[in-house]
Write an enzyme that holds these catalytic residues in place. Structure first.
Site, PDB file in Angstrom:
ATOM      1  N   ASP A 129       0.850  -1.182   0.000  1.00 52.22           N
ATOM      2  CA  ASP A 129       0.000   0.000   0.000  1.00 52.22           C
ATOM      3  C   ASP A 129       0.892   1.239   0.000  1.00 52.22           C
ATOM      4  OD1 ASP A 129      -2.581   1.412   0.525  1.00 52.22           O
ATOM      5  OD2 ASP A 129      -3.161  -0.584   1.214  1.00 52.22           O
ATOM      6  N   ASP A 231      -3.251   4.507  -2.361  1.00 55.03           N
ATOM      7  CA  ASP A 231      -4.363   4.987  -1.558  1.00 55.03           C
ATOM      8  C   ASP A 231      -4.862   6.360  -2.030  1.00 55.03           C
ATOM      9  OD1 ASP A 231      -5.802   4.410   0.997  1.00 55.03           O
ATOM     10  OD2 ASP A 231      -4.940   6.329   1.592  1.00 55.03           O
ATOM     11  N   GLU A 285      -6.407   3.639  -6.014  1.00 53.91           N
ATOM     12  CA  GLU A 285      -7.746   3.632  -5.432  1.00 53.91           C
ATOM     13  C   GLU A 285      -8.480   4.813  -6.066  1.00 53.91           C
ATOM     14  OE1 GLU A 285     -10.089   3.649  -1.150  1.00 53.91           O
ATOM     15  OE2 GLU A 285      -8.266   4.814  -1.374  1.00 53.91           O
ATOM     16  N   HIS A 359     -11.058  -3.959   2.832  1.00 52.36           N
ATOM     17  CA  HIS A 359     -11.054  -3.545   4.239  1.00 52.36           C
ATOM     18  C   HIS A 359     -11.924  -2.319   4.495  1.00 52.36           C
ATOM     19  CE1 HIS A 359      -8.340  -0.979   2.153  1.00 52.36           C
ATOM     20  NE2 HIS A 359      -8.273  -0.174   3.185  1.00 52.36           N
ATOM     21  N   ASP A 360     -12.459  -1.703   3.443  1.00 55.68           N
ATOM     22  CA  ASP A 360     -13.341  -0.546   3.620  1.00 55.68           C
ATOM     23  C   ASP A 360     -14.807  -0.910   3.392  1.00 55.68           C
ATOM     24  OD1 ASP A 360     -11.196   1.187   4.107  1.00 55.68           O
ATOM     25  OD2 ASP A 360     -10.958   1.633   1.974  1.00 55.68           O
TER      26      ASP A 360
HETATM   27  C1  GLC Z   1      -8.403   4.654   1.744  1.00 49.81           C
HETATM   28  C2  GLC Z   1      -8.177   3.400   2.552  1.00 49.81           C
HETATM   29  C3  GLC Z   1      -8.908   3.537   3.842  1.00 49.81           C
HETATM   30  C4  GLC Z   1      -8.332   4.725   4.577  1.00 49.81           C
HETATM   31  C5  GLC Z   1      -8.370   5.984   3.726  1.00 49.81           C
HETATM   32  C6  GLC Z   1      -7.488   7.049   4.291  1.00 49.81           C
HETATM   33  O1  GLC Z   1      -9.719   4.824   1.392  1.00 49.81           O
HETATM   34  O2  GLC Z   1      -8.581   2.278   1.820  1.00 49.81           O
HETATM   35  O3  GLC Z   1      -8.843   2.391   4.629  1.00 49.81           O
HETATM   36  O4  GLC Z   1      -9.059   4.932   5.754  1.00 49.81           O
HETATM   37  O5  GLC Z   1      -7.888   5.752   2.429  1.00 49.81           O
HETATM   38  O6  GLC Z   1      -6.144   6.697   4.146  1.00 49.81           O
END
Ligand code: GLC
Length: 588
Positions: A129, A231, A285, A359-360
């Site tokens: 990540d 991210d 992402e 995980h989200d």
């Molecule tokens: C992304 C991650 C998430 C995190 C956010 C802030 O969306 O997947 O888990 O809380 O970024 O870094």
């Protein structure tokens, strides 16, 4: 019967339209250009929740190393690992205080080296990540930056001096007041944080910041990691004059945050300086990215990223707004339209990804399938069939291979996720409906997807001998790896079989995707065709028996996989049992 004919005609029309657009293409689509990262299956490991080796209740690198043979046995090619860097863990590692160090709870750099070696020895690649829209307020850069207005690191972050008045509104995802500007007394100024107050946004306008990021990327790549999941990467560029938000974006902040003025320049520079120098895979992402902008990120000629995750499937079935609630009015045809639309975006250029959990998100089987006892098994297998038959790189979230489901907490004290906790605090302050909020979180909260891996039926599901950082789902008594290994018909063994099918059928990776019977409310059916070979995929999303019509010229052939024992073929169509999933050969 009447409905059957209508569906047949509709399906024929859909298929013939598909063909004529294909015929207009003279050259082979760019997406047919083969690449290893288009062919892989990715397994996502949330390390806090995977396997604890030292009894502190938190998963760690040694625990993960102990399960590498299991991961290998799945047939996956790549592991994406959520952040393991030094962090005060305000947001479980997404707030990084040292990009070149390992969080002590996870282990040491020597453990990391052993992990990477163990993966490579087994032919598994590792994607890390990369969290560089923001860091932690405990990072040395921020400590320096906040210490004085003339500090050399001041411009590593976005500051708004108090004498200019209150800064223009920017939303924050995790802030108790949803305010992305936090006032810092030391220098009488506000700093920007799109996420929590402990996650200040880095200032990418500053070339020194960009060089720091490229440096840390090279540090990990030179160690041998095989790629990055980036991210919230579309948020890195901001108009640093911070004008008031344009009216069209009011309330839709991900879309606004994803359109910074220098975003694509920065990604091209990152590509030139780092990515182009390694054989790696990249996935952004793509929060806030809409179809119109998709190719700007992944068109090969632009030299930016290879792929990204869009949010339209994970947003499906959710009411938007500051707080999330499930929306049961969403219909299967809407979901199919989303898949179809995104497939078309990458039909000739770029490449897509497909995921149903991470995980989200809450658990895949609870959201898109049916986790009640009669259907959990078949609907989880059906969803794996979907994930592994799309023209996109599939990402499977740990635990989904055994059909783990939502824990559905009812007490706010059980939650560990700052998003749920801070939304709750805010709603409480505003006098909102807390019962409705908790009922919604039981379905959509991120902690549903973060409960520890269920290895066996024993104490804490075999995850830890200590107290787990987040409760273990009590259903580990029946849903666990050990039990699934012994059952040849388990979700786990179906998942392995489905991966083998994808690996032996190039049409499932590169083949053209054509949606059939788009309005069918119960069945998601499509064909995948490559060089004269056509495979038909039919997936029931219903608790009732349902039928799907096939174009008259299709002759169904060999059944390649079936998640139930009953055969679905009947005449010129398919009759599917509840949550049945099949892949068949189609002859002409
Ligand atoms: C992304 C991650 C998430 C995190 C956010 C802030 O969306 O997947 O888990 O809380 O970024 O870094």
């Amino acid at each position: 019967m009447k409905r059957f004919f209508v569906l047949t005609i509709l399906a024929m029309l859909a298929t013939s339209c598909g063909n004529s657009s294909a015929e207009r293409q003279s050259a082979a689509p760019a997406s047919l250009h083969k690449a290893w990262w288009k062919e892989v299956v990715v397994y996502q490991v949330y390390p806090r929740s995977f396997k604890d080796s030292d009894g502190d209740g938190v998963g760690d690198l040694k625990g993960l190393i102990s399960q590498l043979d299991y991961i290998k046995s799945l047939g996956v090619d790549v592991v994406w690992l959520n952040p393991i860097y030094a962090s005060p863990n305000d947001d479980n590692g997404y707030d990084i205080s040292d990009y070149r160090a390992i969080m002590p709870e996870m282990g040491t750099m020597a453990d990391f080296d052993a992990l990477l070696k163990g993966m490579h020895e087994r032919g598994i690649k590792l994607v890390m990540d990369l969290v560089v829209n923001h860091c932690s307020d405990d990072h040395e850069w921020f400590k320096q930056s906040r210490s004085g207005r003339n500090n050399g690191y001041r411009d590593y972050f976005h500051w708004w001096p108090a004498e200019k008045g209150t800064p223009p509104k920017r939303w924050s995802f995790f802030d108790e007041e949803s305010n992305a500007w936090h006032f810092d007394r030391t220098t009488e100024a506000y700093y920007l944080h799109y996420f929590s107050r402990k996650q200040p946004d880095l200032n990418w306008e500053n070339p020194k910041v960009r060089q720091e990021v490229y440096g840390l990327m090279k540090f990990w790549l030179d160690k041998g990691v095989d790629g990055f999941r980036m991210d919230v990467i579309p948020f890195i560029s901001k108009d640093t004059t911070f004008p008031p938000l344009p009216a069209e974006y009011n309330g839709n902040y991900p879309a606004y945050y994803a359109k910074g003025p220098h975003l694509h320049e920065f990604l091209q520079e990152m590509n030139r300086e780092v990515l182009s120098k390694y054989d790696l895979m990249t996935v952004g992402e793509g929060a806030g990215v809409a179809v119109e902008d998709a190719l700007k990120f992944v068109d090969e000629d632009r030299k930016e990223l290879q792929t990204f995750f869009h949010f339209e499937v994970s947003d499906w079935g959710r009411r938007k707004g500051d707080f999330m609630y499930p929306d049961s009015s969403r219909r299967l045809p809407d979901l199919k339209a989303v898949f179809d639309k995104w497939d078309k975006v990458f039909e000739h250029k770029g490449w897509g990804t497909v995921y149903l959990g991470n995980h989200d998100q809450s658990r895949m089987v609870s959201r898109y399938g049916n986790d009640t006892p009669p259907y959990r098994d078949s609907s989880a297998k059906m969803l794996h069939t979907l994930l592994l038959t799309m023209r996109a790189t599939p990402y499977i979230y740990f635990g989904d291979e055994i059909g783990m489901s939502n824990i559905r907490f009812t007490d706010i004290r059980d939650y560990r996720d700052l998003a749920t906790i801070n939304y709750y605090k805010r709603l409480k302050k505003e006098g909102g409906n807390l019962a409705e909020f908790l009922a919604g979180q039981a379905e959509v909260s991120r902690d549903n997807g973060r409960t520890p891996m269920q290895w066996n039926a024993g104490l804490n599901a075999g995850f830890t001998r200590g107290t787990p950082w987040l409760k273990v789902n009590p259903n580990h008594a029946t849903i666990n790896v050990e039990g699934a290994e012994k059952d040849p018909n388990s979700i786990l063994n179906y998942f392995r079989k489905m991966i083998r099918l994808r690996k032996t059928e190039p049409a499932l990776v590169y083949g053209k995707f054509d949606l059939l019977d788009a309005e069918n409310p119960d069945v998601f059916a499509y064909t995948r065709s490559l060089e004269g070979r056509t495979l038909l995929v039919a997936l029931s999303f219903s608790t009732k028996g349902s039928s799907v019509a096939l174009p008259a010229r299709f002759k169904t052939g060999k059944l390649l996989i079936n998640n139930l024992t009953e055969s679905p073929v009947q005449g010129n169509g398919l009759m599917l049992k509840p949550y049945q999933a099949v892949v068949l050969e189609v002859g002409k």
